[in-house]
Each structure stands twice: as structure tokens, then as C-alpha cells.
Design a protein around this motif. Structure first.
Motif, PDB file in Angstrom:
ATOM      1  N   VAL A   1       0.754  -1.423   0.061  1.00  0.00           N
ATOM      2  CA  VAL A   1      -0.026  -0.155  -0.061  1.00  0.00           C
ATOM      3  C   VAL A   1       1.169   1.235   0.158  1.00  0.00           C
ATOM      4  CG1 VAL A   1      -1.648   1.462   1.771  1.00  0.00           C
ATOM      5  CG2 VAL A   1      -1.842  -0.569   1.135  1.00  0.00           C
ATOM      6  N   THR A   2       0.527   2.305  -0.840  1.00  0.00           N
ATOM      7  CA  THR A   2       1.344   3.616  -1.129  1.00  0.00           C
ATOM      8  C   THR A   2       0.782   4.352  -0.586  1.00  0.00           C
ATOM      9  OG1 THR A   2       2.587   2.476  -2.559  1.00  0.00           O
ATOM     10  CG2 THR A   2       2.958   3.958  -2.639  1.00  0.00           C
ATOM     11  N   LEU A   3       0.820   5.246   0.245  1.00  0.00           N
ATOM     12  CA  LEU A   3       0.371   7.041   0.788  1.00  0.00           C
ATOM     13  C   LEU A   3       1.313   7.841  -0.117  1.00  0.00           C
ATOM     14  CD1 LEU A   3      -0.388   5.796   4.852  1.00  0.00           C
ATOM     15  CD2 LEU A   3      -1.819   6.070   2.847  1.00  0.00           C
ATOM     16  N   THR A   4       0.326   8.825  -0.294  1.00  0.00           N
ATOM     17  CA  THR A   4       1.368  10.399  -0.672  1.00  0.00           C
ATOM     18  C   THR A   4       0.527  10.881   1.009  1.00  0.00           C
ATOM     19  OG1 THR A   4       0.670   9.973  -2.805  1.00  0.00           O
ATOM     20  CG2 THR A   4       1.164  12.061  -2.032  1.00  0.00           C
ATOM     21  N   LEU A   5       2.571  11.375   1.319  1.00  0.00           N
ATOM     22  CA  LEU A   5       2.616  12.223   2.483  1.00  0.00           C
ATOM     23  C   LEU A   5       2.332  13.356   1.545  1.00  0.00           C
ATOM     24  CD1 LEU A   5       2.978  12.739   4.963  1.00  0.00           C
ATOM     25  CD2 LEU A   5       5.715  11.986   4.344  1.00  0.00           C
ATOM     26  N   SER A   6       1.897  14.550   2.148  1.00  0.00           N
ATOM     27  CA  SER A   6       1.691  15.694   1.129  1.00  0.00           C
ATOM     28  C   SER A   6       2.174  16.855   2.623  1.00  0.00           C
ATOM     29  CB  SER A   6       0.476  16.272   0.479  1.00  0.00           C
ATOM     30  OG  SER A   6       0.875  15.061  -0.685  1.00  0.00           O
ATOM     31  N   VAL A   7       3.443  17.661   2.345  1.00  0.00           N
ATOM     32  CA  VAL A   7       4.080  18.704   3.029  1.00  0.00           C
ATOM     33  C   VAL A   7       3.021  19.965   2.373  1.00  0.00           C
ATOM     34  CG1 VAL A   7       6.071  19.545   3.817  1.00  0.00           C
ATOM     35  CG2 VAL A   7       5.794  17.413   3.504  1.00  0.00           C
ATOM     36  N   ALA A   8       2.717  21.019   3.516  1.00  0.00           N
ATOM     37  CA  ALA A   8       1.553  21.546   2.490  1.00  0.00           C
ATOM     38  C   ALA A   8       3.116  23.028   2.751  1.00  0.00           C
ATOM     39  CB  ALA A   8       1.153  22.809   3.771  1.00  0.00           C
ATOM     40  N   ALA A   9       2.958  23.755   1.798  1.00  0.00           N
ATOM     41  CA  ALA A   9       3.513  25.099   1.543  1.00  0.00           C
ATOM     42  C   ALA A   9       3.636  25.975   1.782  1.00  0.00           C
ATOM     43  CB  ALA A   9       2.654  26.112  -0.502  1.00  0.00           C
ATOM     44  N   ASP A  10       2.920  25.641   3.478  1.00  0.00           N
ATOM     45  CA  ASP A  10       3.304  27.159   4.523  1.00  0.00           C
ATOM     46  C   ASP A  10       4.280  26.065   5.243  1.00  0.00           C
ATOM     47  OD1 ASP A  10       0.944  25.736   5.480  1.00  0.00           O
ATOM     48  OD2 ASP A  10       0.601  27.264   6.401  1.00  0.00           O
ATOM     49  N   SER A  11       4.504  24.988   4.840  1.00  0.00           N
ATOM     50  CA  SER A  11       4.970  24.343   6.564  1.00  0.00           C
ATOM     51  C   SER A  11       6.461  24.909   6.748  1.00  0.00           C
ATOM     52  CB  SER A  11       5.056  22.463   5.739  1.00  0.00           C
ATOM     53  OG  SER A  11       5.964  21.740   6.567  1.00  0.00           O
ATOM     54  N   GLY A  12       7.303  24.677   8.267  1.00  0.00           N
ATOM     55  CA  GLY A  12       8.485  24.911   8.535  1.00  0.00           C
ATOM     56  C   GLY A  12       9.541  23.842   7.577  1.00  0.00           C
ATOM     57  N   CYS A  13      10.496  24.206   7.540  1.00  0.00           N
ATOM     58  CA  CYS A  13      11.231  23.344   6.915  1.00  0.00           C
ATOM     59  C   CYS A  13      12.287  22.814   7.970  1.00  0.00           C
ATOM     60  CB  CYS A  13      11.836  23.944   5.658  1.00  0.00           C
ATOM     61  SG  CYS A  13      12.774  25.216   5.809  1.00  0.00           S
ATOM     62  N   ASN A  14      13.598  21.964   7.106  1.00  0.00           N
ATOM     63  CA  ASN A  14      14.484  21.662   8.550  1.00  0.00           C
ATOM     64  C   ASN A  14      14.281  20.796   9.373  1.00  0.00           C
ATOM     65  OD1 ASN A  14      16.014  22.741   5.963  1.00  0.00           O
ATOM     66  ND2 ASN A  14      16.941  24.829   7.622  1.00  0.00           N
ATOM     67  N   GLY A  15      13.362  19.869   9.464  1.00  0.00           N
ATOM     68  CA  GLY A  15      13.053  19.051  10.683  1.00  0.00           C
ATOM     69  C   GLY A  15      12.840  17.649   9.558  1.00  0.00           C
ATOM     70  N   ASN A  16      12.089  16.277  10.709  1.00  0.00           N
ATOM     71  CA  ASN A  16      11.953  15.040   9.553  1.00  0.00           C
ATOM     72  C   ASN A  16      10.781  14.821  10.242  1.00  0.00           C
ATOM     73  OD1 ASN A  16      15.345  14.733   8.682  1.00  0.00           O
ATOM     74  ND2 ASN A  16      15.600  14.193  10.226  1.00  0.00           N
ATOM     75  N   ILE A  17       9.860  14.582   9.169  1.00  0.00           N
ATOM     76  CA  ILE A  17       8.829  13.932   9.311  1.00  0.00           C
ATOM     77  C   ILE A  17       8.350  12.253   9.064  1.00  0.00           C
ATOM     78  CG2 ILE A  17       6.077  13.853   8.955  1.00  0.00           C
ATOM     79  CD1 ILE A  17       7.195  16.460   6.822  1.00  0.00           C
ATOM     80  N   GLY A  18       8.558  11.979  10.239  1.00  0.00           N
ATOM     81  CA  GLY A  18       8.527  10.011  10.709  1.00  0.00           C
ATOM     82  C   GLY A  18       7.463   9.818  11.305  1.00  0.00           C
TER      83      GLY A  18
END
Length: 175
Positions: free
Chosen positions: A128-145
Motif C-alpha cells: 500500500v502506498t500513501l502519498t505524504l503531502s507537505v503543506a506549502a507553508d510548512s516549516g523546513c529543516n525538520g524530519n517527518i517520520g
């Protein structure tokens, strides 16, 4: 002059010692695979705000009986929850089939197990493949796990609980 009795006792002692050593030595055994195994992969380890990453989850049936039912949860890791500036969501879900990709029955951190299309025969797997979308106004230089627990029931009425199984981290980079 040596006694033949001592010679016989010495030979018997050496023989008994050798048999004891070989009889007590551990025997080699094959390591049994888990009846079901959950693995994760991503198509990319980095993205930028506004981007997306495909998170693939594969459950493999290593048992000699069919998997009849799978329940799976997926939740963000502790470090991911400590970064409130990271904004993301699961926006798509597909099941890989012999005929191609098919839509899932649901997305998000609820019961993902129904998406695997059980029954899973012995020796086969489902992805099963989930698409993880990051919002355009998201912070950066962090990890999502994420981490996941799963529960599988087999046609021989046995069951297996597994986890936590951790996904690869996705690094959100500044553009």
C-alpha cells in the motif's frame, strides 16, 4: 609395569568425555521467519514545502496459512510531534495489484489494514502506498517520520501482533 585395568579406564574416560562434548554441543537450527512482516520504503528521503513523498508499506505473509485480516495503525514519531511548524497530511492511497494500482479503502492513521486487500496467500505480499503531502507553508529543516503497529490473523486461527515498525524519515528542506 602398567595395569591393563588403568589403560582401559583411561580409554573409556577419553571416549566418554568426547561423547559428552559432542552430545552437549548446541545443534545448528534455522532461524524461523516471523509469520508476517511489515516493511516501509519511501520514493525520496527529502522534499520541500509544497512537495510530496510516497510512503510504501509492504506486508509479507511468511506463514504457511493465508492472512485473513490485517489491522494497522500509523502515527507520527515523538520528534515529528515536537515540530508544530511541520504541516503534512496523507492525500492519497493506492494498493498495488496484478492489474495495476487500485484505490485504497481509506487513508490516515485509522485502520489501514483493510487497504491490503486480504486474503494474502502464503509467501505473497501486498503493498500500500500513501502519498505524504507537505503543506506549502510548512516549516523546513525538520524530519517527518511515523511508526506503526500491526495485527494479522491467519486462516489457521493464529494471530500476530508486531511493532513498532518505523518508516524512513523524510527531511523537509528549505527551497
Amino acid at each position: 609395569m602398567r595395569s591393563p585395568l588403568l589403560r582401559r579406564l583411561g580409554l573409556a574416560s577419553v571416549l566418554a568425555l568426547a561423547l559428552a562434548l559432542f552430545g552437549l554441543a548446541p545443534t545448528a537450527t534455522a532461524v524461523q521467519a516471523a509469520p508476517a512482516e511489515l516493511t516501509f520504503a519511501t520514493d525520496n528521503t527529502t522534499t520541500t514545502p509544497g512537495g510530496s513523498v510516497n510512503l510504501s508499506m509492504t506486508i509479507t505473509n511468511n506463514h504457511t496459512y493465508d492472512v485473513w485480516f490485517v489491522y494497522q495503525s500509523i502515527d507520527p514519531t515523538y520528534l515529528t510531534t515536537q515540530r508544530p511548524d511541520l504541516k503534512y497530511s496523507f492525500t492519497g492511497c493506492t494498493l498495488a495489484t496484478a492489474e495495476g494500482a487500485a484505490p485504497c479503502s481509506g487513508t490516515g492513521p485509522a485502520n489501514l489494514g483493510g487497504n491490503y486487500g486480504a486474503t494474502i496467500p502464503p509467501g505473497q505480499s501486498r503493498t500500500v502506498t500513501l502519498t505524504l503531502s507537505v503543506a506549502a507553508d510548512s516549516g523546513c529543516n525538520g524530519n517527518i517520520g511515523f511508526y506503526s503497529y500491526f495485527y494479522a490473523e491467519f486462516s489457521d486461527t493464529t494471530s500476530l501482533s508486531g511493532g513498532p515498525v518505523y518508516t524512513p524519515d523524510t527531511r523537509v528542506l528549505c527551497a
